[in-house]
Design an enzyme around this catalytic site. Structure first.
Site, PDB file in Angstrom:
ATOM      1  N   GLU A  71     -41.691  -5.246  13.441  1.00 62.65           N
ATOM      2  CA  GLU A  71     -41.202  -6.484  14.066  1.00 62.65           C
ATOM      3  C   GLU A  71     -39.979  -6.208  14.951  1.00 62.65           C
ATOM      4  OE1 GLU A  71     -38.535  -9.162  12.174  1.00 62.65           O
ATOM      5  OE2 GLU A  71     -38.832  -8.276  10.203  1.00 62.65           O
TER       6      GLU A  71
ATOM      7  N   LYS B  52     -34.397 -11.228   0.161  1.00 65.66           N
ATOM      8  CA  LYS B  52     -32.975 -11.326  -0.188  1.00 65.66           C
ATOM      9  C   LYS B  52     -32.749 -12.539  -1.081  1.00 65.66           C
ATOM     10  CE  LYS B  52     -30.733  -9.162   3.738  1.00 65.66           C
ATOM     11  NZ  LYS B  52     -31.635  -9.073   4.891  1.00 65.66           N
TER      12      LYS B  52
END
Ligand code: PSU
Ligand code: MN
Length: 306
Positions: A27, A161
């Site tokens: 990405e 996260k």
């Protein structure tokens, strides 16, 4: 070469796909919005190198001049790494960005779409988006999760996260029928740490086993993506208490400043980096490298099956 009127494949990527060789997508939001210059550029280059060393062809994906470009040139990477004005593109933005001929970095969701259009089945990143904490009030759920539900690409990430609500993210993936494969352990990793306290539904140890599972999932025409949760190597992981305190601070600041929409994740990522004085950046780079290596291995195994 073009397989779609809006997609440009780098010659090397086109050739590899035509010959049934392993290709790994990468990405570009991680370059434009996930890391500072020059570490972002160095990391982007290093990831491509690691994928080559693993016997696969790298295909970094971005939107440039209103085209979905699959496989970037050096100057493209430099542009994405240095231009502060590059737009962050998810699924909903693609028609607008292409029709108005803009440049943009692709999130996990948009990169999966580009990979699918190109015929790429494997993708490596650092962390995906997910269900945010307090999503019960804000409705903030990353479009990455819906994309995993509908686009058949395997994504290697170091979990998510803990800026996110990890148990709810896993519930959401379960509801959407997205397989989450723990690599060598069912403990779902929390990006900077190997443990989150939540479990993946199953674990597989070798890249051959993971490739076989992906192949079988798609033989059934289940249509969804697959999340491969690869824990950060022990040597580079961060103390859980340190990172948790920083995340709490960043989340509170985001709330005070009333940050919303697509700005939330970049704001939090940037504050975490500032508050840890670069420690988190080091861990971040190491875990993405680890994911690129694994993705190349799986892509090579997958190429043998297809
Ligand atoms: N989480 C990270 N690092 C990242 C991102 C998320 O730990 O770089 C980026 C990815 O590009 C991901 C995107 O697809 O943020 C998700 O943004 P949002 O939460 O706005 O959907
Ligand atoms: Mn969001």
């Amino acid at each position: 070469m073009s397989i779609h009127s809006l997609v440009d494949l780098a010659p090397e990527v086109a050739e590899a796909l035509q010959n049934g060789q392993a290709v790994v997508a990468l990405e570009s939001t991680i370059i434009a919005h996930g890391m500072p210059y020059p570490e972002n550029l160095e990391t982007a280059q290093r990831l491509e190198q690691l994928i080559r060393e693993g016997g696969a062809v790298p295909a970094t994906i971005a939107i440039l001049g209103g085209r979905i470009k699959v496989g970037l040139e050096e100057e493209d990477l430099l542009f994405l790494a240095q231009s502060p004005e590059v737009v962050k593109a998810s699924r909903r933005d693609l028609g607008w960005l292409l029709s108005t001929r803009q440049h943009a970095a692709t999130t996990v969701a948009a990169t999966m779409i580009g990979a699918k259009l190109a015929g790429i089945r494997m993708f490596a990143t650092g962390g995906i988006g997910g269900v945010h904490r307090k999503a019960q009030e804000t409705f903030d759920i990353s479009a990455d999760l819906q994309e995993l539900a509908r686009t058949p690409v395997g994504v290697v990430s170091a979990g998510v996260k803990s800026i996110l609500d990890i148990p709810l993210t896993l519930e959401y993936l379960e509801t959407m029928g997205v397989p989450v494969v723990g690599v060598g352990t069912r403990e779902f990793p929390a990006f900077y740490t190997r443990e989150s306290g939540s479990q993946a539904p199953f674990a597989l140890s070798s890249s051959a086993e993971i490739a076989a599972m992906m192949h079988t999932h798609w033989q059934l025409e289940l249509g969804s993506g697959i999340l491969i949760a690869n824990p950060i190597p022990e040597a580079f992981s961060m103390p859980a208490a340190e990172i948790e305190a920083v995340i709490e601070t960043a989340l509170q600041e985001a709330e005070e400043r009333q940050i919303t929409g697509k700005e939330v994740t970049p704001f939090l990522l940037n504050r975490i980096k500032e508050l840890t004085a670069g420690n988190s950046l080091f861990s971040n780079i190491r875990l993405v490298e680890n994911n690129a290596r694994l993705a190349a291995e799986i892509a090579v195994a997958l190429a043998k099956l297809s």
